[in-house]
Design a protein around this motif. Structure first.
Motif, PDB file in Angstrom:
ATOM      1  N   CYS A 220     -47.384   2.267  82.163  1.00  0.00           N
ATOM      2  CA  CYS A 220     -46.302   0.760  81.859  1.00  0.00           C
ATOM      3  C   CYS A 220     -47.349   0.078  80.653  1.00  0.00           C
ATOM      4  CB  CYS A 220     -46.130  -0.596  83.108  1.00  0.00           C
ATOM      5  SG  CYS A 220     -45.049  -1.854  82.031  1.00  0.00           S
ATOM      6  N   PHE A 221     -46.502   0.539  79.016  1.00  0.00           N
ATOM      7  CA  PHE A 221     -47.036   0.046  77.912  1.00  0.00           C
ATOM      8  C   PHE A 221     -46.015  -0.608  77.288  1.00  0.00           C
ATOM      9  CE2 PHE A 221     -48.980   4.031  79.109  1.00  0.00           C
ATOM     10  CZ  PHE A 221     -50.303   3.883  79.104  1.00  0.00           C
ATOM     11  N   THR A 222     -44.943  -1.013  77.408  1.00  0.00           N
ATOM     12  CA  THR A 222     -43.723  -1.580  76.863  1.00  0.00           C
ATOM     13  C   THR A 222     -42.716  -2.835  78.349  1.00  0.00           C
ATOM     14  OG1 THR A 222     -42.630  -0.659  77.050  1.00  0.00           O
ATOM     15  CG2 THR A 222     -43.138  -0.091  75.829  1.00  0.00           C
ATOM     16  N   LEU A 223     -41.984  -3.358  77.864  1.00  0.00           N
ATOM     17  CA  LEU A 223     -41.336  -4.572  78.686  1.00  0.00           C
ATOM     18  C   LEU A 223     -40.161  -3.147  79.463  1.00  0.00           C
ATOM     19  CD1 LEU A 223     -40.924  -7.087  80.360  1.00  0.00           C
ATOM     20  CD2 LEU A 223     -39.400  -7.882  78.212  1.00  0.00           C
ATOM     21  N   GLN A 224     -39.678  -3.418  78.838  1.00  0.00           N
ATOM     22  CA  GLN A 224     -39.093  -1.831  79.160  1.00  0.00           C
ATOM     23  C   GLN A 224     -39.300  -0.849  80.072  1.00  0.00           C
ATOM     24  OE1 GLN A 224     -34.905  -1.526  78.002  1.00  0.00           O
ATOM     25  NE2 GLN A 224     -35.488  -0.576  80.039  1.00  0.00           N
ATOM     26  N   ASP A 225     -40.634   0.150  80.338  1.00  0.00           N
ATOM     27  CA  ASP A 225     -41.596   0.830  80.749  1.00  0.00           C
ATOM     28  C   ASP A 225     -40.976  -0.441  81.776  1.00  0.00           C
ATOM     29  OD1 ASP A 225     -41.773   2.911  79.246  1.00  0.00           O
ATOM     30  OD2 ASP A 225     -43.713   2.413  79.019  1.00  0.00           O
ATOM     31  N   ALA A 240     -49.329  -3.755  84.606  1.00  0.00           N
ATOM     32  CA  ALA A 240     -49.966  -2.923  83.533  1.00  0.00           C
ATOM     33  C   ALA A 240     -51.270  -3.463  83.538  1.00  0.00           C
ATOM     34  CB  ALA A 240     -49.373  -3.852  82.442  1.00  0.00           C
ATOM     35  N   VAL A 241     -52.245  -2.200  83.048  1.00  0.00           N
ATOM     36  CA  VAL A 241     -53.986  -2.557  83.035  1.00  0.00           C
ATOM     37  C   VAL A 241     -53.860  -1.820  81.488  1.00  0.00           C
ATOM     38  CG1 VAL A 241     -56.425  -1.908  83.116  1.00  0.00           C
ATOM     39  CG2 VAL A 241     -53.649  -2.025  85.323  1.00  0.00           C
ATOM     40  N   ARG A 242     -53.896  -0.758  80.935  1.00  0.00           N
ATOM     41  CA  ARG A 242     -54.195  -0.020  79.467  1.00  0.00           C
ATOM     42  C   ARG A 242     -53.140  -0.718  78.412  1.00  0.00           C
ATOM     43  NH1 ARG A 242     -53.671   5.926  78.947  1.00  0.00           N
ATOM     44  NH2 ARG A 242     -52.296   5.703  81.517  1.00  0.00           N
TER      45      ARG A 242
END
Length: 342
Positions: A220-225, A240-242
């Motif tokens: 998970c790197f974006t809100l869309q993700d 989310a972590v990274r």
């Protein structure tokens, strides 16, 4: 730790209450996962300002925590605003877990058992991902806590998947039967590299086979993700972590760390205290691919906090908390116009 003068936790900040509230809002719960060294109080305070619903502490080793007051002072720092908070624990026996819960539960909203950390040193101690091969032990730890505290303590297990997903299903059903309140699933095995995609089909399978809430972790790197993963897996929340380490404003929908978040992290890290190298590392993550190579190198060459602050003030308009507009800027506030070559 004495509990005599402790203000009771707000029931509205119980993780299960947060999950229910977000279900009513027809969206997944947004969660900042545990990060060794990095999810300390200043960072937790920062992500709370950007739509993060629940925040985890770094993993704390139960054996050290219950036996050593120095470890307690160094490993866990909190305040009245640090909620909802789940403390993650590295533990491999019922006795240490019960002692840990007794000491810390008045200060947190939930306790998570780490069954997913793949670091070899932790696995050699029988904690983290080593527990994925010990479903009976994990279920006995969950059962012991729920038997003693019931609904007074919300307990979670954060797991990785097995190569054989039937083992994963057997694991989650055992901990569910033991009374676990919710389960977080990282969609990788103990040996899967982070460069390989998370297995969302495996997370979806877990969700279909248990009745407790399930949180999806991985990629998970974006809100869309976050919304896409939630839709695909039907999970109750996204961890989310990274992605949050690089962009603490992720769940607020910003594509990269805003300048306002940089200003706020300066405020939190200096007000609450954080070792210099950790502060520098946070900025290196937040400003990665935002500064040109020369400026980025200059930032990383700073040797101490004063030097780093002077460098920020020399190159940027860095507002303090008492100044108008503090924490509101989106783009980097350069002191002079620069042509940015990333």
């Amino acid at each position: 730790m004495s509990t005599k003068q402790i203000t009771p936790r707000n029931p509205a900040n119980n993780p299960l209450a947060i999950i229910k509230k977000c279900q009513e809002l027809n969206r997944p719960v947004f969660i900042a996962g545990p990060m060794v060294r990095y999810s300390k109080l200043p960072f937790r305070s920062l992500v709370r300002e950007y739509n993060t619903d629940i925040v985890y502490s770094p993993m704390i080793l139960a054996r050290e925590f219950v036996r050593n007051d120095i470890a307690r002072l160094s490993d866990f720092t909190t305040n009245h605003s640090d909620s909802p908070l789940i403390v993650q624990v590295g533990v491999n026996n019922v006795t240490d877990l019960l002692r840990f819960v007794e000491m810390i539960h008045p200060y947190v909203d939930g306790i998570g058992i780490n069954c997913g950390c793949p670091i070899k040193e932790q696995c050699r101690e029988g904690i983290g991902a080593a527990l994925m091969s010990e479903p009976d032990l994990v279920s006995s730890m969950v059962y012991a806590v729920k038997q003693k505290y019931g609904s007074k303590v919300t307990i979670e297990t954060k797991i990785r998947i097995h190569k054989d997903l039937n083992e994963t299903l057997a694991f989650v059903k055992k901990v569910e039967n033991a009374g676990v309140d919710f389960i977080t699933v990282h969609g990788r095995t103990r040996h899967t590299r982070s460069s390989q995609p998370a297995n969302f089909d495996a997370i979806k399978l877990v969700k279909e086979n248990v009745s407790v809430p399930v949180i999806a972790n991985g990629d998970c790197f974006t809100l869309q993700d976050a919304y896409d993963i939630a839709k695909y897996t039907n999970c109750d929340g996204i961890m989310a972590v990274r992605g949050l380490l690089n962009n603490p404003t992720l769940f607020a929908g910003y594509p990269r760390a805003t300048w306002g978040s940089i200003e706020k992290f300066w405020e939190y890290s200096t007000a609450y205290g954080l070792p210099y190298r950790l502060i520098q590392h946070h900025f290196s993550c937040m400003l990665d691919n935002q500064l040109n190579k020369k400026l980025y190198k200059e930032m990383m060459d700073c040797k101490n906090l004063i030097e780093l602050l002077d460098w920020f003030d020399s190159n940027f308009h860095l507002k303090r908390s008492w100044e108008d507009g503090f924490g509101q800027s989106i783009d980097i506030q350069y002191r002079i116009e620069r042509t940015i070559h990333i």
